[in-house]
Design an enzyme around this catalytic site. Sequence first.
Site, mmCIF file in Angstrom:
data_model
loop_
_atom_site.group_PDB
_atom_site.id
_atom_site.type_symbol
_atom_site.label_atom_id
_atom_site.label_comp_id
_atom_site.label_asym_id
_atom_site.label_seq_id
_atom_site.Cartn_x
_atom_site.Cartn_y
_atom_site.Cartn_z
ATOM 1 N N ARG A 97 28.070 32.247 1.785
ATOM 2 C CA ARG A 97 28.897 32.743 3.034
ATOM 3 C C ARG A 97 29.633 31.901 4.179
ATOM 4 O O ARG A 97 30.261 32.322 4.975
ATOM 5 C CB ARG A 97 27.804 33.848 3.741
ATOM 6 C CG ARG A 97 27.315 34.927 2.828
ATOM 7 C CD ARG A 97 27.025 36.068 3.418
ATOM 8 N NE ARG A 97 25.850 36.026 4.488
ATOM 9 C CZ ARG A 97 25.395 36.567 5.294
ATOM 10 N NH1 ARG A 97 26.067 37.761 5.727
ATOM 11 N NH2 ARG A 97 24.375 36.412 5.953
ATOM 12 N N ASP A 98 29.259 30.577 4.200
ATOM 13 C CA ASP A 98 29.736 29.866 5.250
ATOM 14 C C ASP A 98 30.258 28.475 5.019
ATOM 15 O O ASP A 98 30.008 27.628 5.615
ATOM 16 C CB ASP A 98 28.759 29.780 6.494
ATOM 17 C CG ASP A 98 29.232 29.590 7.772
ATOM 18 O OD1 ASP A 98 30.382 29.782 8.059
ATOM 19 O OD2 ASP A 98 28.661 29.034 8.718
ATOM 20 N N MET A 99 30.903 28.449 3.788
ATOM 21 C CA MET A 99 31.479 27.306 3.361
ATOM 22 C C MET A 99 32.829 26.926 4.310
ATOM 23 O O MET A 99 33.523 27.726 4.681
ATOM 24 C CB MET A 99 31.965 27.119 2.001
ATOM 25 C CG MET A 99 32.480 25.883 1.559
ATOM 26 S SD MET A 99 32.853 25.796 -0.144
ATOM 27 C CE MET A 99 31.186 26.102 -1.085
#
Length: 209
Positions: A97-99
């Site tokens: 979810r937060d690359m």
Amino acid sequence: VETSNMEEHKKAVDDFRREAEVLANLDHPAIPSIYDYFIEEDYYYLVMKCIGGKDLEKILEESPVGFLSEKQVVKWGIQLCDVLQYIHSRKPPVIYRDMKPTNIMYDEEIDRIYLIDFGVARFVSSSHTSVTAVGTVGYAPPELFMGLVTPATDIYSLGATLIHLLVGYCPLSHPVYCFNFSVNPTPARLNPKLSLEIEQILLKATAQR
């Protein structure tokens, strides 16, 4: 203690425990091993493998030409695809979810990237589920801001991350129109050195559908 502060503290504790639980169940060369986690005097500790090197945003900032070579970025992209394949194949799947470049470390000595900061990663019970909208504007796909998440969520963020590294700056911040290439320039227009093949991959990864 004010209610807002209590809520912030609870969220921080929940994020910490979630990251520890996620990492404790993962075993992949690109994910730092976790050895232990504990709480002492209201401080929360993760005991993890020490990762050398720099994050990709720092490496980009040090580039004399303002962007990174396609050959190097593709090599990193392949490693990132491998780790995404691993976490998405878990039962239940893990969605990162937060690359983004700051969450990816590169150790030049062993020529390996590491995906760090699993604080917002989530196990999902199905391939399409509703979650809290957490992500970084510019890298998160539109559906994430509506609370929807699938493995494709991470593919979009991977595409946005690779575009950042290949053109030299953060994607536009609007979560919906960022990669509308009917009105915005394509990656190869921003960096004419890019191959047609990598541009096609980037366009597909960041497609609205």
